[in-house]
Design a protein around this motif. Sequence first.
Motif, PDB file in Angstrom:
ATOM      1  N   THR A  48     -24.912 -18.217 -32.324  1.00  0.00           N
ATOM      2  CA  THR A  48     -24.130 -16.867 -32.055  1.00  0.00           C
ATOM      3  C   THR A  48     -24.248 -16.283 -33.528  1.00  0.00           C
ATOM      4  OG1 THR A  48     -21.682 -18.617 -31.060  1.00  0.00           O
ATOM      5  CG2 THR A  48     -21.931 -16.164 -32.515  1.00  0.00           C
ATOM      6  N   TYR A  62     -27.883 -15.165 -32.345  1.00  0.00           N
ATOM      7  CA  TYR A  62     -27.150 -13.815 -31.417  1.00  0.00           C
ATOM      8  C   TYR A  62     -26.240 -12.866 -32.122  1.00  0.00           C
ATOM      9  CZ  TYR A  62     -25.221 -12.095 -27.292  1.00  0.00           C
ATOM     10  OH  TYR A  62     -24.845 -11.039 -26.143  1.00  0.00           O
ATOM     11  N   ALA A  91     -31.839 -17.425 -29.619  1.00  0.00           N
ATOM     12  CA  ALA A  91     -30.630 -17.881 -30.014  1.00  0.00           C
ATOM     13  C   ALA A  91     -30.456 -17.941 -28.335  1.00  0.00           C
ATOM     14  CB  ALA A  91     -29.736 -16.248 -29.573  1.00  0.00           C
ATOM     15  N   LEU A 123     -28.237 -21.756 -27.120  1.00  0.00           N
ATOM     16  CA  LEU A 123     -27.519 -21.753 -26.203  1.00  0.00           C
ATOM     17  C   LEU A 123     -28.027 -22.434 -24.931  1.00  0.00           C
ATOM     18  CD1 LEU A 123     -26.372 -17.658 -25.982  1.00  0.00           C
ATOM     19  CD2 LEU A 123     -24.900 -19.964 -26.990  1.00  0.00           C
ATOM     20  N   THR A 134     -20.465 -17.131 -23.888  1.00  0.00           N
ATOM     21  CA  THR A 134     -21.917 -16.819 -25.064  1.00  0.00           C
ATOM     22  C   THR A 134     -23.142 -16.566 -23.942  1.00  0.00           C
ATOM     23  OG1 THR A 134     -20.449 -17.964 -26.427  1.00  0.00           O
ATOM     24  CG2 THR A 134     -22.776 -16.666 -27.237  1.00  0.00           C
TER      25      THR A 134
END
Length: 160
Positions: free
Chosen positions: A47, A50, A68, A72, A96
């Motif tokens: 996160t 990101y 990112a 994820l 996300t």
Amino acid sequence: MEEVAVLMQEQEVTEARDLFEKILDIRRRQLGGENRKTIETKLGLATAVYAQARSSSIGRNSGEWDEALRLLQEVLISTRELFGDEDLLTLVAMRTLGELYEDRDELRAARKVLEHGLATSRRVLGDEHRLTLAMMTSLATVRRRQGNLRGALDLQELAF
């Protein structure tokens, strides 16, 4: 970990990322890579990366976006294998990841992840849970960008 969350809220993303990396390294050594706390920390790191990518003036295909995405995807694979699709951590990772795909203009991938996440979230958490509502909003954005205005409006009406 609370300090890291405060840094993220205060837009001190670089410092938060550094702390997440340090905490993740410690947790991997002490708890192992498949421990829930380790995976939560990895999601936090993803996160933060990101957030850095989003705030960067560099294009959507910079290394931060790729990092990112990789983080994820790893988190989602781990949470699905260890905790299942109905686990809250898995659902947060889906949301996300779906938003990251949408930001990268990978709308088909975003739609697929968010539709699955929303269906699961509605079934497990209910229509009024904040994560379900957030997924509705995210999926509505994807549908709108794909030209499905009716589908986007239907979800927005449910969410609000």
